[in-house]
Scaffold this active site. Structure first.
Site, mmCIF file in Angstrom:
data_model
loop_
_atom_site.group_PDB
_atom_site.id
_atom_site.type_symbol
_atom_site.label_atom_id
_atom_site.label_comp_id
_atom_site.label_asym_id
_atom_site.label_seq_id
_atom_site.Cartn_x
_atom_site.Cartn_y
_atom_site.Cartn_z
ATOM 1 N N ARG A 17 -5.616 -2.936 13.612
ATOM 2 C CA ARG A 17 -5.750 -4.369 13.313
ATOM 3 C C ARG A 17 -5.262 -5.225 14.485
ATOM 4 O O ARG A 17 -4.535 -4.762 15.342
ATOM 5 C CB ARG A 17 -4.898 -4.746 12.082
ATOM 6 C CG ARG A 17 -5.502 -4.403 10.763
ATOM 7 C CD ARG A 17 -4.515 -4.642 9.630
ATOM 8 N NE ARG A 17 -3.427 -3.688 9.607
ATOM 9 C CZ ARG A 17 -2.416 -3.713 8.751
ATOM 10 N NH1 ARG A 17 -2.349 -4.659 7.834
ATOM 11 N NH2 ARG A 17 -1.464 -2.792 8.801
ATOM 12 N N LYS A 76 2.055 -5.443 12.667
ATOM 13 C CA LYS A 76 3.106 -4.589 12.121
ATOM 14 C C LYS A 76 4.460 -4.853 12.757
ATOM 15 O O LYS A 76 4.562 -5.379 13.870
ATOM 16 C CB LYS A 76 2.741 -3.109 12.326
ATOM 17 C CG LYS A 76 1.662 -2.628 11.369
ATOM 18 C CD LYS A 76 1.944 -2.941 9.905
ATOM 19 C CE LYS A 76 3.026 -2.091 9.290
ATOM 20 N NZ LYS A 76 3.237 -2.415 7.845
ATOM 21 N N TYR A 95 4.685 -8.834 10.078
ATOM 22 C CA TYR A 95 5.322 -8.100 8.990
ATOM 23 C C TYR A 95 6.589 -7.463 9.536
ATOM 24 O O TYR A 95 6.579 -6.906 10.644
ATOM 25 C CB TYR A 95 4.398 -7.000 8.452
ATOM 26 C CG TYR A 95 3.217 -7.550 7.676
ATOM 27 C CD1 TYR A 95 3.418 -8.201 6.468
ATOM 28 C CD2 TYR A 95 1.923 -7.433 8.164
ATOM 29 C CE1 TYR A 95 2.348 -8.731 5.763
ATOM 30 C CE2 TYR A 95 0.843 -7.956 7.465
ATOM 31 C CZ TYR A 95 1.064 -8.605 6.259
ATOM 32 O OH TYR A 95 0.014 -9.130 5.562
ATOM 33 N N HIS A 97 9.381 -6.137 6.946
ATOM 34 C CA HIS A 97 9.841 -5.163 5.943
ATOM 35 C C HIS A 97 11.233 -4.625 6.285
ATOM 36 O O HIS A 97 11.457 -3.416 6.291
ATOM 37 C CB HIS A 97 8.831 -4.015 5.810
ATOM 38 C CG HIS A 97 7.471 -4.466 5.365
ATOM 39 N ND1 HIS A 97 7.232 -4.964 4.103
ATOM 40 C CD2 HIS A 97 6.290 -4.506 6.021
ATOM 41 C CE1 HIS A 97 5.950 -5.297 3.996
ATOM 42 N NE2 HIS A 97 5.359 -5.038 5.149
ATOM 43 N N GLU A 119 5.729 -11.256 5.020
ATOM 44 C CA GLU A 119 5.768 -10.792 3.619
ATOM 45 C C GLU A 119 6.739 -11.552 2.733
ATOM 46 O O GLU A 119 6.703 -11.387 1.515
ATOM 47 C CB GLU A 119 6.053 -9.282 3.555
ATOM 48 C CG GLU A 119 7.482 -8.845 3.854
ATOM 49 C CD GLU A 119 7.769 -8.674 5.345
ATOM 50 O OE1 GLU A 119 6.923 -9.032 6.176
ATOM 51 O OE2 GLU A 119 8.878 -8.191 5.668
ATOM 52 N N ASP A 266 6.413 0.576 2.200
ATOM 53 C CA ASP A 266 6.852 -0.312 3.287
ATOM 54 C C ASP A 266 8.167 -1.007 2.926
ATOM 55 O O ASP A 266 8.871 -1.511 3.798
ATOM 56 C CB ASP A 266 5.751 -1.325 3.677
ATOM 57 C CG ASP A 266 5.211 -2.107 2.503
ATOM 58 O OD1 ASP A 266 5.731 -1.956 1.376
ATOM 59 O OD2 ASP A 266 4.265 -2.890 2.705
HETATM 60 N N1 NAD Z 1 1.543 0.573 2.322
HETATM 61 C C1 NAD Z 1 0.810 -0.444 2.769
HETATM 62 O O1 NAD Z 1 0.080 -0.352 3.732
HETATM 63 C C2 NAD Z 1 0.875 -1.750 2.046
HETATM 64 C C3 NAD Z 1 -0.056 -2.760 2.306
HETATM 65 C C4 NAD Z 1 0.043 -3.968 1.585
HETATM 66 C C5 NAD Z 1 1.056 -4.140 0.659
HETATM 67 N N2 NAD Z 1 1.946 -3.128 0.466
HETATM 68 C C6 NAD Z 1 3.066 -3.208 -0.470
HETATM 69 O O2 NAD Z 1 2.634 -3.107 -1.809
HETATM 70 C C7 NAD Z 1 3.713 -3.597 -2.626
HETATM 71 C C8 NAD Z 1 3.145 -4.541 -3.684
HETATM 72 O O3 NAD Z 1 2.715 -5.736 -3.060
HETATM 73 P P1 NAD Z 1 2.012 -6.911 -3.898
HETATM 74 O O4 NAD Z 1 1.526 -7.895 -2.917
HETATM 75 O O5 NAD Z 1 1.084 -6.341 -4.894
HETATM 76 O O6 NAD Z 1 3.269 -7.535 -4.636
HETATM 77 P P2 NAD Z 1 3.232 -8.506 -5.920
HETATM 78 O O7 NAD Z 1 4.471 -9.315 -5.835
HETATM 79 O O8 NAD Z 1 1.922 -9.168 -6.029
HETATM 80 O O9 NAD Z 1 3.346 -7.483 -7.133
HETATM 81 C C9 NAD Z 1 4.489 -6.712 -7.376
HETATM 82 C C10 NAD Z 1 4.529 -6.435 -8.851
HETATM 83 O O10 NAD Z 1 5.645 -5.542 -9.092
HETATM 84 C C11 NAD Z 1 6.161 -5.915 -10.346
HETATM 85 N N3 NAD Z 1 7.491 -5.344 -10.570
HETATM 86 C C12 NAD Z 1 8.664 -5.740 -10.035
HETATM 87 N N4 NAD Z 1 9.667 -4.993 -10.551
HETATM 88 C C13 NAD Z 1 9.098 -4.115 -11.422
HETATM 89 C C14 NAD Z 1 9.598 -3.115 -12.282
HETATM 90 N N5 NAD Z 1 10.911 -2.873 -12.364
HETATM 91 N N6 NAD Z 1 8.725 -2.400 -13.028
HETATM 92 C C15 NAD Z 1 7.383 -2.633 -12.947
HETATM 93 N N7 NAD Z 1 6.858 -3.600 -12.179
HETATM 94 C C16 NAD Z 1 7.697 -4.326 -11.420
HETATM 95 C C17 NAD Z 1 6.133 -7.434 -10.322
HETATM 96 O O11 NAD Z 1 6.277 -8.003 -11.619
HETATM 97 C C18 NAD Z 1 4.768 -7.683 -9.712
HETATM 98 O O12 NAD Z 1 3.758 -7.799 -10.697
HETATM 99 C C19 NAD Z 1 4.683 -4.279 -1.646
HETATM 100 O O13 NAD Z 1 5.766 -3.415 -1.351
HETATM 101 C C20 NAD Z 1 3.843 -4.499 -0.433
HETATM 102 O O14 NAD Z 1 4.601 -4.650 0.739
HETATM 103 C C21 NAD Z 1 1.870 -1.959 1.141
#
Ligand code: NAD
Length: 351
Positions: A17, A76, A95, A97, A119, A266
């Site tokens: 990216r 990143k 980002y 993290h 983020e 992350d």
């Molecule tokens: N690995 C990757 O490449 C990558 C890419 C993009 C996003 N992400 C990650 O994905 C994750 C989710 O991001 P998002 O944008 O969907 O966040 P978001 O805030 O939209 O959603 C997170 C959800 O988790 C829920 N939650 C919080 N505590 C909880 C619990 N104890 N039990 C159940 N649910 C719970 C919240 O209520 C919310 O609905 C983040 O860590 C983000 O950084 C990773």
């Protein structure tokens, strides 16, 4: 005062990216900033040097030159090889993290970088600079989950006439979780969504994004995971280290060859057995379960991801370049004058 903006080539494993597409660079130039683009920074996303240069960007051959800009915008979190570019007063926007990156946090503090994280920015609502990548990672989770289930237990998400569909459990039905659930439902899997936010569960239930919903609790998660073929981890508490919602013994109760995709990796991962993997070595097996814990999932869709990210980042980049205290950057500042200034990040790193 910001005069120059640098756009480096990403260095993380498999990352193709770029933070700004040419049209976003053109907007920054029109606003009066010099933009330095590292040679071939946009190539992985299909933007060659000429497409930036023709709009007025200065193409520079080395990372050194791009990092000497007043403000550096990238995708990143800086890799260790980039820490040498940190200096007092440098403004960094990407980002970070940091809850899962204590070494980076220390390097930023020690060097005096003013570090703003995509983020944790919450203007005007939600997490607008995380959402586009969560959308892509969520869609990808269904695709990679389905792919590794073939290699693992040999299960097809949609089942077949006379054979039950696969069971998918999505923990955290935010942006990423919802898209993962939609993807799995689109392939006719049986999908259970777990969240602490009952309104989100209600919405997903009403919209048919999931076949069942569960209010988050250790017991509910243990029961759902025990019979799941695919578990997607997508729970987030902004800025904090991800809570370990799926425990080691829950994973051990899964059928061998089942799959875990922990997108929350992350932020440290919301599955106890998760550890970060890379795009070149995306999986490992623990307790017979295939774990996919790539920290830059959208990096494998660089064209779509760069355009989506650039569209979200470009207006905030101009806000930051014009006024580091802009109210439109609320929540973004993580490290300032050697201190961790975001409360959730500071708490996570002091634990
Ligand atoms: N690995 C990757 O490449 C990558 C890419 C993009 C996003 N992400 C990650 O994905 C994750 C989710 O991001 P998002 O944008 O969907 O966040 P978001 O805030 O939209 O959603 C997170 C959800 O988790 C829920 N939650 C919080 N505590 C909880 C619990 N104890 N039990 C159940 N649910 C719970 C919240 O209520 C919310 O609905 C983040 O860590 C983000 O950084 C990773």
């Amino acid at each position: 005062m910001v005069r120059s903006i640098g756009l480096p080539k990403e260095t993380k494993d498999g990352e193709r990216r770029v933070a700004l597409e040419p049209s976003a660079v053109a907007s920054a130039i029109a606003a009066g900033f010099e933009v330095r683009v590292e040679q071939s920074a946009g190539l992985g996303a299909g933007f060659d040097d000429a497409s930036y240069a023709s709009l007025g960007a200065k193409i520079v051959p080395t990372a050194d030159e791009v990092w000497s800009s007043d403000l550096v915008v990238k995708v990143k979190e800086p890799q260790e090889s980039e820490y040498k570019f940190f200096r007092d007063g440098l403004i960094l926007f990407d980002y970070l993290h940091l809850a899962a990156e204590p070494k980076l946090a220390k390097a930023l503090q020690d060097s005096g970088v003013e570090a703003y994280a995509f983020e944790t920015l919450t203007y005007p609502a939600g997490l607008p600079l995380l959402a586009p990548m969560s959308e892509i990672a969520g869609r990808a989770a269904a695709i990679v989950g389905a792919y590794y289930l073939a290699a693992g237990s040999g299960t097809l998400l949609g089942g077949a006439a006379g054979v039950q569909p696969a069971r998918v459990v999505v923990v955290g039905l935010g942006v990423a979780g919802t898209l993962a659930a939609r993807g799995a439902r689109g392939m006719d899997a049986e999908v259970t969504g777990v969240d602490i936010d009952l309104h989100r569960l209600y919405q997903a239930h009403m919209e048919g994004t999931v076949t069942a919903t569960l209010a988050s609790s250790e017991t509910a998660i243990a029961e759902a995971v025990a019979t799941a073929d695919l578990v997607v981890g997508a729970a987030l508490v902004t800025g904090a280290k991800a809570p370990h919602l799926v425990k080691r013994d829950h994973i051990a109760s899964m059928r061998p060859g089942s799959v875990v995709v922990d997108l929350a990796i992350d932020q440290g991962g919301c599955i106890e057995t998760s550890k970060p993997t890379s795009l070149s070595h995306p999986t490992y097996i623990e307790s017979g379960v295939i774990h996919y814990c790539v920290t830059n999932v959208p990096g494998q869709y660089p064209r779509t991801a760069s355009r989506a990210l650039s569209a979200a980042v470009a207006p905030r980049l101009l806000d930051l370049a014009r006024d580091v205290n802009s109210e439109r950057l609320v929540g973004a500042l993580n490290v300032s004058q050697g201190k961790l200034v975001h409360p959730a990040v500071a708490k996570a790193l002091s634990a």
